[in-house]
Design a protein around this motif. Structure first.
Motif, short mmCIF file in Angstrom:
data_model
loop_
_atom_site.label_atom_id
_atom_site.label_comp_id
_atom_site.label_asym_id
_atom_site.label_seq_id
_atom_site.Cartn_x
_atom_site.Cartn_y
_atom_site.Cartn_z
N TYR A 317 0.89 -1.14 0.26
CA TYR A 317 -0.27 0.62 0.04
C TYR A 317 0.51 1.34 -0.30
CZ TYR A 317 -3.92 -3.20 1.26
OH TYR A 317 -4.79 -4.39 0.67
N CYS A 326 -1.13 -9.59 4.54
CA CYS A 326 -2.58 -10.46 4.93
C CYS A 326 -2.99 -12.04 4.43
CB CYS A 326 -3.27 -9.07 4.25
SG CYS A 326 -5.29 -9.47 3.99
N CYS A 329 -6.27 -11.40 1.18
CA CYS A 329 -5.81 -10.84 0.22
C CYS A 329 -4.36 -11.33 -0.18
CB CYS A 329 -6.26 -9.77 -0.25
SG CYS A 329 -5.31 -8.40 0.23
N CYS A 349 -4.97 -7.16 6.36
CA CYS A 349 -4.24 -5.51 5.68
C CYS A 349 -5.82 -5.53 6.00
CB CYS A 349 -4.01 -5.64 4.11
SG CYS A 349 -6.05 -5.68 3.32
N CYS A 352 -8.74 -5.18 4.18
CA CYS A 352 -9.33 -6.31 4.07
C CYS A 352 -10.52 -6.47 5.23
CB CYS A 352 -8.59 -7.73 3.79
SG CYS A 352 -8.54 -7.89 2.69
ZN LIG Z 1 -5.93 -7.87 2.55
#
Ligand SMILES: [Zn+2]
Ligand SMILES: [Zn+2]
Ligand SMILES: [Zn+2]
Length: 371
Positions: A317, A326, A329, A349, A352
């Protein structure tokens, strides 16, 4: 330093399968009948005389990002029949769906995923693929280095393609600055494929340089002359090994070196002399690790086991250093973008995670949210 070591993985797989077939006594034709427009085709036709009858097998190497499905297996079988072949093997590094496995059993074709392909590779006796001078040996630390991530849950990643080892030519140049400020001796390293400077090191004096030392560390290593090095355990990849060719012709070499030294040091022409230029083949190992639909490429300079490129080292990110993956994902997250599910305590994350409660907000992972 920019990492430019990736050759076509997909073509590599076709070539590996060809090697496997040849090692098992087959005659191999790559991309047969591809020129004849609408004729159905397969990647490889391998033929062998078994007990006086010729047996012809088709091989298809799936190069997509997804697993091979049942329809693809059916289509492969249709092409095998159209080409009047005796059987077939579908190769997919990404694996197969359950439906594909069912269809393969029913239609009697073989499926090779990555572990299966490796089994066949091991059977090939380790032959030298090339004899090249001035090759650096692969460090014993390379295998552990390339699979160790700095991520708290990095062991959740698995290999998504065959590792690839490339011996890449580099030109190590020793030069002396003879005039003006910054007199001294330095080393500059040019990538032998594209001729660009990629590392430098000061030996003495104060020549202005921008060093990374990822390659100049190789100078302390003793090169092998004449044969490929023995690979350490855990790198059973003799057949997925290539040697990159020198992209600079000998008559271009000296002007090329001079212009790269000038660009790197801002020294005017005539203020330095080239003492020595030497070609070394440095082993560069590339692996792809991933989970879900995320793939992270890692590149290690395998002579000293230095990481030169690691997609997983930064947050997906914000590009700060990553801390974990994460587990929904499979993005990488820094401290800032990492959340812990307060129910199952798995890292997720910030995108999510679902926060619940107005007072004293709680983070939940998507699956605990459903409970
Ligand atoms: Zn995620
Ligand atoms: Zn971040
Ligand atoms: Zn949870």
């Amino acid at each position: 330093m920019a990492a430019r070591t990736v050759s076509s993985q997909s073509e590599a797989i076709v070539d590996i399968v060809c090697d496997v077939c040849r090692a098992e006594g087959f005659q191999v034709v790559k991309n047969p009948s591809r020129s004849r427009g609408s004729t159905p085709t397969v990647d490889i036709v391998a033929s062998r005389n078994d007990e006086s009858a010729e047996r012809k097998l088709a091989f298809d190497c799936w190069q997509g990002e997804s697993r091979v499905n049942g329809d693809q297996v059916e289509d492969f079988v249709r092409r095998i029949h159209a080409l009047k072949l005796d059987g077939g093997v579908y190769v997919s590094a990404k694996g197969f769906t359950e439906e594909a496995e069912f269809m393969a059993k029913k239609l009697k074709v073989e499926l090779w995923d990555l572990p299966k392909l490796k089994q066949h590779l091991v059977r090939i006796s380790p032959q030298e693929t090339a004899r090249i001078p001035w090759t650096l040996p692969v460090s014993r630390q390379t295998a552990s280095r390339v699979f160790t991530t700095g991520l708290a849950n990095g062991n959740r990643l698995r290999m998504t393609s065959l590792p690839h080892l490339e011996f890449r030519p580099y030109i190590f140049v020793r030069f002396t600055v003879t005039a003006g400020r910054g007199q001294g001796v330095a080393i500059i390293v040019l990538d032998g494929v594209d001729g660009r400077a990629c590392d430098s090191k000061l030996l003495e004096g104060n020549v202005p340089l921008s060093p990374t030392h990822i390659l100049t560390e190789c100078l302390d290593l003793q090169p092998l002359t004449g044969s490929m090095p023995q690979l350490p355990e855990g790198l059973d990849m003799k057949e997925n090994m290539t040697v990159a060719e020198l992209g600079i012709s000998p008559d271009q070499l000296e002007p090329k070196i001079s212009s790269e030294i000038q660009a790197e040091t801002n020294l005017p022409p005539g203020s330095f002399t080239i003492n020595e230029a030497r070609l070394l083949h440095v082993p560069i190992l590339t692996v792809e690790l991933g989970e879900g639909d995320k793939v992270y490429r890692r590149i290690v300079q395998a002579a000293t086991a230095n990481m030169i490129w690691d997609d997983s080292a930064t947050c997906s990110y914000c590009k700060l250093f990553s801390n974990s993956l994460c587990e929904t994902c499979w993005s990488t997250t820094c401290m800032e973008h990492e959340r812990r599910c307060s129910h199952c305590s798995r890292p997720v994350c910030s995108s999510c995670a679902v926060s619940k409660g107005i007072m004293g907000k709680k983070n939940l992972c998507p699956s605990c949210k459903e409970l």
